[in-house]
Design a protein around this motif. Structure first.
Motif, PDB file in Angstrom:
ATOM      1  N   UNK A  48       0.835  -1.213   0.000  1.00  0.00           N
ATOM      2  CA  UNK A  48       0.000   0.000   0.000  1.00  0.00           C
ATOM      3  C   UNK A  48       0.866   1.257   0.000  1.00  0.00           C
ATOM      4  N   UNK A  49       0.453   2.278  -0.726  1.00  0.00           N
ATOM      5  CA  UNK A  49       1.202   3.540  -0.739  1.00  0.00           C
ATOM      6  C   UNK A  49       0.208   4.693  -0.655  1.00  0.00           C
ATOM      7  N   UNK A  50       0.667   5.815  -0.133  1.00  0.00           N
ATOM      8  CA  UNK A  50      -0.195   6.996  -0.046  1.00  0.00           C
ATOM      9  C   UNK A  50      -0.684   7.373  -1.435  1.00  0.00           C
ATOM     10  N   UNK A  85       9.207  13.985  -4.831  1.00  0.00           N
ATOM     11  CA  UNK A  85       7.962  14.725  -4.579  1.00  0.00           C
ATOM     12  C   UNK A  85       6.767  13.796  -4.390  1.00  0.00           C
ATOM     13  N   UNK A  86       6.994  12.519  -4.151  1.00  0.00           N
ATOM     14  CA  UNK A  86       5.863  11.597  -3.943  1.00  0.00           C
ATOM     15  C   UNK A  86       5.066  12.049  -2.727  1.00  0.00           C
ATOM     16  N   UNK A  87       3.719  11.911  -2.773  1.00  0.00           N
ATOM     17  CA  UNK A  87       2.905  12.439  -1.680  1.00  0.00           C
ATOM     18  C   UNK A  87       3.269  11.865  -0.302  1.00  0.00           C
ATOM     19  N   UNK A  88       3.631  10.592  -0.243  1.00  0.00           N
ATOM     20  CA  UNK A  88       3.963   9.995   1.064  1.00  0.00           C
ATOM     21  C   UNK A  88       5.369   9.390   1.017  1.00  0.00           C
ATOM     22  N   UNK A  89       6.318  10.188   0.565  1.00  0.00           N
ATOM     23  CA  UNK A  89       7.677   9.661   0.341  1.00  0.00           C
ATOM     24  C   UNK A  89       8.352   9.167   1.625  1.00  0.00           C
ATOM     25  N   UNK A  90       7.938   9.709   2.796  1.00  0.00           N
ATOM     26  CA  UNK A  90       8.542   9.260   4.060  1.00  0.00           C
ATOM     27  C   UNK A  90       8.039   7.870   4.423  1.00  0.00           C
ATOM     28  N   UNK A  91       6.746   7.667   4.274  1.00  0.00           N
ATOM     29  CA  UNK A  91       6.124   6.436   4.775  1.00  0.00           C
ATOM     30  C   UNK A  91       6.215   5.264   3.798  1.00  0.00           C
TER      31      UNK A  91
END
Ligand SMILES: Cc1cc2nc3c(=O)[nH]c(=O)nc-3n(C[C@H](O)[C@H](O)[C@H](O)COP(=O)(O)O)c2cc1C
Length: 269
Positions: A113-115, A188-194
């Motif tokens: 799963x990804x943001x 610049x991915x929306x949830x690059x940290x998670x």
């Protein structure tokens, strides 16, 4: 684009109810209607496709024929045992990982799963001791040079023990592992940290459930962020950054008991 096959649709509304962005709404004839003007909001999560028991939905050219059968999943007890019994492995055997396990591990990455359901995650898998040894040598060379300047000893006195190990030639970054997986995302991915940590956490559990050992490499993340040479070797797409690093292979250690960790702080409201 979501297409409804009216010859199969029973107008139960399940696809509309499960659409998070409401691109499917009830048409005048009672069948789900795709709102073309809202297409840009579609996450391509394929919930409409997965929830339809009648095979009536095609989501962005993926239809019933490409979906998989629902299978038995581990029960809660087995899953909890896996979570409690997964340990970090730092001793490895050189036995090969069975091909069937490789395939399962690599293929399952698509389901992480990804943001915003952002499928631009990139994985670099380094397979085998010889290839890992190249990364080990490069990192050791750079770290030893750095430790010799004596600057790290001043800046990071808490890590002096690691510096002694680095100078001794111990592989503190990749823990002598035979394989590694590196997850990277567009900057610049929306949830690059998670996203990278979640993907590799799932990979971690799947690998351990398949008899492999794993170990996170927080040091590896820093090494890739700080050292251009090894970062380049990962062949990440342009504009990507390293998020998480997990080491894996056949373990050379077995744990006879499950540890008893200090409880984490939990507040139930
Ligand atoms: C974010 C993160 C970074 C970590 N980095 C390293 C690392 O660089 N090297 C290492 O040997 N272990 C690393 N670990 C493993 C932890 O030390 C380990 O999970 C912890 O000691 C508990 O042991 P267990 O995983 O066997 O339960 C890391 C773990 C996490 C969650």
């Amino acid at each position: 684009m979501i297409v409804i096959d009216k010859s199969k649709c029973v107008r139960c509304g399940a696809c509309m109810r499960d659409c998070i962005v409401h691109v499917l709404t009830k048409g005048e004839d009672g069948y789900p209607a795709f709102r073309k003007e809202d297409e840009r909001f579609c996450l391509n999560c394929q919930h409409c496709l997965a929830v339809c028991a009648h095979g009536a939905v095609t989501c962005n050219d993926v239809g019933f024929g490409e979906t998989l059968d629902v299978e038995q999943i581990p029960d809660g007890r087995a899953e909890a045992a896996l979570l409690r019994q997964r340990r970090s492995t730092r001793q490895w055997r050189d036995d090969p990982i069975p091909e069937e396990v490789w395939t399962r591990l690599v293929d399952t990455l698509a389901w992480m799963p990804t943001g915003c359901n952002d499928h631009r995650l990139h994985f670099t898998i380094v397979r085998g001791r010889e290839k890992m040894d190249w990364y080990r040598r490069e990192v050791a060379r750079t770290l030893q040079k750095l430790v010799r300047t004596r600057i790290p000893q001043i800046l990071f006195p808490k890590f002096r023990r690691y510096m002694a190990e680095i100078m001794r030639g111990d592989d503190v970054v990749f823990r002598n592992a035979p394989c590694m997986i590196v997850a990277s995302t567009p900057k610049k991915a929306p949830c690059r940290e998670a996203d990278p940590w979640i993907a590799l956490s799932y990979f971690d559990l799947l690998a351990q459930a398949n008899g492999l050992g794993t170990c996170w490499s927080g040091f590896g993340v820093h090494a890739f962020k700080g050292m251009r040479g090894i970062r380049k070797a990962l062949n990440m797409p342009r504009g990507y950054e390293v998020g998480a690093v997990l080491l894996f292979g056949v373990p050379a250690v077995e744990y006879a008991r499950v540890p008893h960790p200090r409880p984490m702080s939990v507040e139930v409201q």
